[in-house]
Design a protein around this motif. Sequence first.
Motif, PDB file in Angstrom:
ATOM      1  N   GLU A   7       2.657   1.655  -3.428  1.00 45.51           N
ATOM      2  CA  GLU A   7       1.689   2.106  -4.439  1.00 45.51           C
ATOM      3  C   GLU A   7       1.420   3.600  -4.278  1.00 45.51           C
ATOM      4  O   GLU A   7       1.360   4.342  -5.255  1.00 45.51           O
ATOM      5  N   ASP A   8       1.254   4.040  -3.052  1.00 42.78           N
ATOM      6  CA  ASP A   8       0.996   5.446  -2.765  1.00 42.78           C
ATOM      7  C   ASP A   8       2.187   6.324  -3.144  1.00 42.78           C
ATOM      8  O   ASP A   8       2.016   7.414  -3.694  1.00 42.78           O
ATOM      9  N   LYS A   9       3.402   5.871  -2.871  1.00 45.18           N
ATOM     10  CA  LYS A   9       4.619   6.674  -3.097  1.00 45.18           C
ATOM     11  C   LYS A   9       5.092   6.626  -4.546  1.00 45.18           C
ATOM     12  O   LYS A   9       5.846   7.493  -4.970  1.00 45.18           O
ATOM     13  N   LYS A  36       3.215   6.692  -7.280  1.00 40.99           N
ATOM     14  CA  LYS A  36       2.206   7.216  -8.227  1.00 40.99           C
ATOM     15  C   LYS A  36       2.830   8.204  -9.167  1.00 40.99           C
ATOM     16  O   LYS A  36       3.678   8.963  -8.865  1.00 40.99           O
ATOM     17  N   GLU A  86       0.843  -1.209   0.000  1.00 39.17           N
ATOM     18  CA  GLU A  86       0.000   0.000   0.000  1.00 39.17           C
ATOM     19  C   GLU A  86       0.876   1.256   0.000  1.00 39.17           C
ATOM     20  O   GLU A  86       0.611   2.212  -0.730  1.00 39.17           O
ATOM     21  N   TYR A  87       1.906   1.251   0.815  1.00 42.51           N
ATOM     22  CA  TYR A  87       2.826   2.395   0.906  1.00 42.51           C
ATOM     23  C   TYR A  87       3.539   2.627  -0.431  1.00 42.51           C
ATOM     24  O   TYR A  87       3.609   3.759  -0.908  1.00 42.51           O
TER      25      TYR A  87
END
Length: 151
Positions: free
Chosen positions: A147-149, A151, A144-145
């Motif tokens: 994927e968020d970072k 982008k 999740e981290y």
Amino acid sequence: MKVKITVNDKLFDKHIPNDMMLIDFLRKYGFVSVKRGCETDNCGLCTVWVDGKPILSCSYPAARADGRQVTTLEGLQDEAKEFGQFMVNQGAEQCGFCSPGFIMNVLAMKRELKNPTEQQIKEYLAGNLCRCTGYTSHIRAIQEYMEDKCK
């Protein structure tokens, strides 16, 4: 032996015993995020960065850090806090003893790998031991981290 070691952008110009390990140097000067676990470079608790690369400070002579930049979790508070929230959201935080070394490796991985697969994450973190979890929630938090970072 005299060394000049920069820790989290602060220069330490000190005399040390020739056989002092980096973990002992760091803890002596107040960097308590660096945990002592196995003392055989097998658990990952003592992970710090030397010149941006993760190393195990329990088996790294402090003299080797002379003239180098050492980063501990104290030097990455904002990033660590941000990733820590992903761990909390996924229920990956239990006792927290392994977290500093684990977080140091995750933040290093973020700099090195872009959109890693689950297998790449597992391989990168193979040296980090956690006695509380089955790592499933850790993997979810990292994915999740990342994927968020990324982008």
